[in-house]
Design a protein around this motif. Structure first.
Motif, short mmCIF file in Angstrom:
data_model
loop_
_atom_site.label_atom_id
_atom_site.label_comp_id
_atom_site.label_asym_id
_atom_site.label_seq_id
_atom_site.Cartn_x
_atom_site.Cartn_y
_atom_site.Cartn_z
N ILE A 12 0.84 -1.21 0.00
CA ILE A 12 0.00 0.00 0.00
C ILE A 12 0.87 1.25 0.00
O ILE A 12 0.61 2.22 -0.74
CB ILE A 12 -0.93 0.00 1.24
N GLU A 13 1.93 1.23 0.80
CA GLU A 13 2.82 2.39 0.89
C GLU A 13 3.44 2.72 -0.45
O GLU A 13 3.49 3.89 -0.87
CB GLU A 13 3.91 2.14 1.93
N SER A 15 2.43 1.47 -3.37
CA SER A 15 1.43 1.31 -4.45
C SER A 15 1.97 0.40 -5.55
O SER A 15 1.86 0.71 -6.74
CB SER A 15 1.07 2.68 -5.03
N ASN A 51 -5.00 0.24 -10.04
CA ASN A 51 -4.00 0.71 -9.11
C ASN A 51 -4.27 0.12 -7.72
O ASN A 51 -5.36 -0.38 -7.43
CB ASN A 51 -4.01 2.24 -9.02
N SER A 54 -5.45 3.24 -1.81
CA SER A 54 -4.73 4.10 -0.87
C SER A 54 -4.96 3.64 0.56
O SER A 54 -5.84 2.80 0.83
CB SER A 54 -5.23 5.55 -1.02
#
Length: 420
Positions: A12-13, A15, A51, A54
């Motif tokens: 997540i950090e 992406s 993607n 977030s």
């Protein structure tokens, strides 16, 4: 270290789902149910929107899930996750095996351990990406080595000259399938290929599901000695044939190792076959009657999905061990155009054609002394056909020039002399 939570946090950090996706990490890899749910959300979001979600999107759906600060890089965490996955699988398998023994089901222990070994192999895949702009010297060196062949074969010869000229032999990482209707000569063709590999200085492994080791080596000794197979089996060789047999067996002893196995219990699955290959370490592998193997993913034996799993697994195995694997399977006569094979003649699954680097057919002709071999499809060769004179008494396997049936009649009386 909570590697599951750290991996999710790092993906997540940054992406970036790529490194994890390359080795096939799925929600089933996660022992923690909450982490499994978050991973499923991440992969679904990536598939739908293109993607990685977030931090805000994750917290919206999973407000109680705690993300961690991950100092380690993503490649390191992916490797740790793979190790973690292996430990979880091994622990589960050992526990299940112990429970089976306690319940008096020791006969199922081997099956359970084979399952986990197959899963470990699947989760150990390594990416082989290259950047062509950085490999100029390597590729030039590769082509320089090819030039040294001077028209010779790139791979291990099959013993069928026309087939070899078309395919350039059997190369590491290739899966080649030999297909034909019952009694067309598939097992004999595979044995001839195995003999040729051995005669050319290679160590073959022949796995037989249709014939015993004794049946195979009797055929091999008959071929090598060029003596009657029927008289060898009945113990009625002439003195001359007996001397030929003795010389042939001495020749075999001077060649590299020739491995045969009929231990179906140990090679019936992909994992068992892989273990046998790793133990013997042959140069090339032959599997006679691959349609008799068992699928480790639980599909019914002989079903299209089971056979698809097996062919995909064999192709993956050939690529991983970097050895050629040549297999034989049945064709359905109901799917043959008269007596002619087609790519869709392969029994029960189209995966044999899809997964093979070459699909080679062997079929009977109107003359019982002649077989037709055809490349039905290949990644790097055109379709072609060739004909062989095929006889066990006297032994004769000879490639013929051209098509012997063009403008010629068939001698039906040869049926009493020639066999498949």
């Amino acid at each position: 270290m909570d590697v599951e939570r750290l991996l999710i946090s790092k993906v997540i950090e940054e992406s970036d789902l790529g490194p994890a996706a390359e080795i096939g990490i799925t929600k089933e890899w996660f022992a923690d149910p909450s982490s499994a749910q978050v991973w499923a959300m991440i992969t679904e979001h990536k598939a739908k929107y293109g993607n990685v979600p977030s931090i805000g999107a994750v917290r919206k759906d999973y407000p109680t899930y705690k993300l961690l600060a991950a100092e380690e890089g993503l490649p390191y965490l992916v490797d740790q996750m793979r190790t973690h996955r292996h430990l979880v699988l091994q622990e589960a398998a050992v526990t299940d095996a112990a429970n089976l023994i306690v319940r008096g089901q020791a006969d199922r222990v081997s099956e359970r351990l084979h399952q986990v070994l197959a899963e470990l192999a699947r989760s150990s895949a390594v990416s082989s990406d290259i950047d062509l702009s950085q490999t100029s010297e390597e590729r030039l060196a590769h082509y320089a080595e090819l030039a040294k062949l001077d028209g010779g074969l790139r791979g291990i010869p099959t013993g069928f000259p026309a087939i070899d000229r078309a395919l350039q032999g059997s190369e590491p990482g290739q899966l080649i399938t030999l297909v034909g209707p019952p009694k067309a000569g598939k097992s004999t063709s595979l044995l001839l290929m195995t003999k040729e590999a051995n005669d050319s200085g290679y160590e073959p492994l022949l796995v037989g599901f249709e014939m015993s080791n004794r049946e195979q080596y009797e055929r091999l000794d008959s071929i090598r000695a060029k003596i009657s197979h029927a008289r060898l089996r009945s113990g009625t060789l002439t003195p001359k044939e007996q001397r030929q047999l003795e010389r042939a067996i001495k020749v075999q002893a001077s060649l590299p190792s020739f491995h045969m196995t009929q231990d179906a219990s140990s090679v019936m699955t992909l994992t068992g076959l892989r273990a046998k290959i790793e133990k013997i370490d042959p140069d090339i592998v032959f599997v006679d009657g691959v349609y008799m193997m068992q699928d480790e993913e639980g599909e019914p034996s002989g079903s299209p999905q089971a056979l698809t799993n097996i062919t995909r697994g064999l192709k993956r195995m050939a690529q991983q061990i970097q050895k050629p694997i040549i297999i034989s399977t049945q064709a359905l006569e109901s799917k043959m155009n008269g007596k002619k094979l087609r790519t869709d003649s392969v029994g029960y699954s189209s995966s044999f054609f899809q997964d093979s680097d070459a699909l080679i057919g062997v079929e009977n002709t109107d003359d019982p002394a002649i077989k037709r071999m055809i490349i039905l499809g290949a990644r790097n060769a055109a379709t072609m056909e060739t004909f062989y004179r095929w006889c066990w008494d006297p032994v004769e396997f000879i490639e013929l020039e051209g098509n012997p049936f063009e403008g010629e009649g068939i001698d039906e009386d040869k049926a009493a002399t020639y066999g498949w």
